[in-house]
Scaffold this motif. Structure first.
Motif, PDB file in Angstrom:
ATOM      1  N   CYS A  30      -9.081 -57.559 -77.006  1.00  0.00           N
ATOM      2  CA  CYS A  30      -8.014 -56.959 -77.820  1.00  0.00           C
ATOM      3  C   CYS A  30      -8.652 -56.208 -78.991  1.00  0.00           C
ATOM      4  O   CYS A  30      -9.495 -56.743 -79.693  1.00  0.00           O
ATOM      5  CB  CYS A  30      -7.102 -58.059 -78.341  1.00  0.00           C
ATOM      6  SG  CYS A  30      -5.913 -57.472 -79.569  1.00  0.00           S
ATOM      7  N   CYS A  33      -7.342 -58.194 -82.574  1.00  0.00           N
ATOM      8  CA  CYS A  33      -7.843 -59.506 -82.998  1.00  0.00           C
ATOM      9  C   CYS A  33      -9.292 -59.717 -82.567  1.00  0.00           C
ATOM     10  O   CYS A  33      -9.948 -60.662 -83.021  1.00  0.00           O
ATOM     11  CB  CYS A  33      -6.968 -60.631 -82.481  1.00  0.00           C
ATOM     12  SG  CYS A  33      -6.959 -60.823 -80.686  1.00  0.00           S
ATOM     13  N   CYS A  53      -0.716 -58.116 -77.033  1.00  0.00           N
ATOM     14  CA  CYS A  53      -1.838 -59.035 -76.835  1.00  0.00           C
ATOM     15  C   CYS A  53      -1.322 -60.468 -76.763  1.00  0.00           C
ATOM     16  O   CYS A  53      -0.570 -60.917 -77.632  1.00  0.00           O
ATOM     17  CB  CYS A  53      -2.835 -58.891 -77.985  1.00  0.00           C
ATOM     18  SG  CYS A  53      -4.116 -60.162 -77.964  1.00  0.00           S
ATOM     19  N   CYS A  56      -3.043 -62.518 -80.126  1.00  0.00           N
ATOM     20  CA  CYS A  56      -2.591 -62.305 -81.515  1.00  0.00           C
ATOM     21  C   CYS A  56      -1.141 -61.831 -81.577  1.00  0.00           C
ATOM     22  O   CYS A  56      -0.560 -61.752 -82.659  1.00  0.00           O
ATOM     23  CB  CYS A  56      -3.511 -61.317 -82.236  1.00  0.00           C
ATOM     24  SG  CYS A  56      -3.411 -59.628 -81.606  1.00  0.00           S
TER      25      CYS A  56
HETATM   26 ZN   LIG Z   1      -5.070 -59.563 -80.007  1.00  0.00          ZN
END
Ligand SMILES: [Zn+2]
Length: 340
Positions: A30, A33, A53, A56
């Motif tokens: 991601c 994050c 995601c 996160c």
């Molecule tokens: Zn993420």
């Protein structure tokens, strides 16, 4: 859970499992994050694809290169009756990037419209107008609850158009500066904000200004930043030691994604509180307060009944495995202090 001015709660916990889901785009890292081996779930509205995601919960948005509405609108626009149909019913389905950019350039007119006590407003506009008047007290309350007196502090209001917040709060602060990304908006606000420094700056560009501030406010603007981590790395240097950053932003819910499904400029990323908190920590800030707004329990509040009917599209996104489930349009806020 904490509403504005009430008790504190912890940030939402991460999910630490990665499931392969229908609609996922596979296991990847991601970009918000930094977690590797996370699932990014794709869901869609008319003009946009959203990626969420699994770790996160941040949701990012990209415009579809093509969608059926483009061809339909082009066909209708070839005849005079068709143009009327588009103008009356379908304008929000067309590409709106240029229109939205132009609207930001007319913030001065918007200022007068908001501040005029005779102004009548309905639907989303009425909700937004009420919020403009309420925000100064909300922000002051958060700082007061944390024993921060702003009356001697230098404050920066990032992307503070149309300037009504600045106008209503400026006499309660030591000094105030306001930015906007559109030069037209900067000029418009200058006319209404004597004694307030207004300058042009874009969340997605290198920040050229050299002034430092005791307090920086991001009110409903981090959604415009394609890469808040990159932006804040530069901005953090402009916060004085011991200074504070206040961030208020929409939670990454399905409701908030759909709330802007017609728009092409308005938001790039619905950042989760955990990503914002991590970015603050990376730059030497310690979170001192966190809360969630209990308002806007359902995103349909922002639309007229006919528009709301179209939003039934959102039901599919909610039913889809891995899709976000929350139809609310709630927001969160974080207050953080610079400790290094
Ligand atoms: Zn993420």
């Amino acid at each position: 859970m904490r509403s504005l001015g009430e008790s504190t709660r912890l940030l939402p916990a991460h999910s630490n499992t990665c499931r392969q889901l229908n609609g996922s785009v596979g296991v990847t890292t991601c970009r918000f994050c930094g977690e590797s081996r996370r699932c990014l779930t794709r869901f869609s509205s008319f003009k946009h694809d959203f990626l969420r995601c699994d770790a996160c919960e941040t949701i990012s948005r990209t415009s579809k290169a093509k969608y059926p509405g483009d061809a339909i609108l082009r066909l209708l626009s070839k005849s005079s009756p068709g143009q009327k149909v588009v103008a009356r019913f379908l304008s929000r389905f067309s590409r709106r990037g240029t229109t939205e950019h132009d609207q930001y350039g007319k913030q001065g007119e918007y200022f007068e419209w908001i501040m005029n006590p005779e102004t009548q407003a309905t639907g989303f506009v009425a909700v937004k107008r009420q919020a403009y008047f309420r925000q100064p007290a909300e922000v002051l309350n958060v700082f007061a609850a944390n024993d921060v007196d702003l009356s001697s502090r230098s404050v920066l209001d990032v992307s503070g158009g149309p300037g009504t917040f600045a106008f209503l709060i400026k006499d309660r602060l030591g000094s105030l500066a306001v930015t906007e990304y559109h030069p037209g908006a900067v000029m418009g606000m200058q006319a209404y904000l004597p004694g307030v420094r207004v300058f042009q700056a874009d969340l997605n560009d290198e920040w050229q200004d050299e002034e430092t501030f005791d307090v920086v406010l991001y009110r409903s603007v981090v959604v415009f930043a394609s890469d808040f981590r990159k932006h804040f790395r530069g901005l953090a240097r402009k916060v004085a030691p011991g200074g504070l950053v206040y961030i208020y932003s929409a939670l990454p819910t399905l409701g908030n994604a759909l709330r802007w499904q017609y728009e092409d400029y308005t938001f790039n990323v619905l950042y989760s509180p955990s990503v914002i908190s991590a970015v603050l920590a990376e730059n030497g800030f310690r979170q001192v307060d966190y809360g969630e707004s209990s308002e806007y329990r359902h995103f349909l509040r922002f639309f007229t009944p006919s528009e709301a009917a179209v939003h039934l599209y959102g039901v599919w996104n909610r039913l889809m495995p891995g899709g976000p489930r929350d139809f609310s349009a709630r927001a969160f806020w974080i207050l953080a202090r610079k400790i290094v």
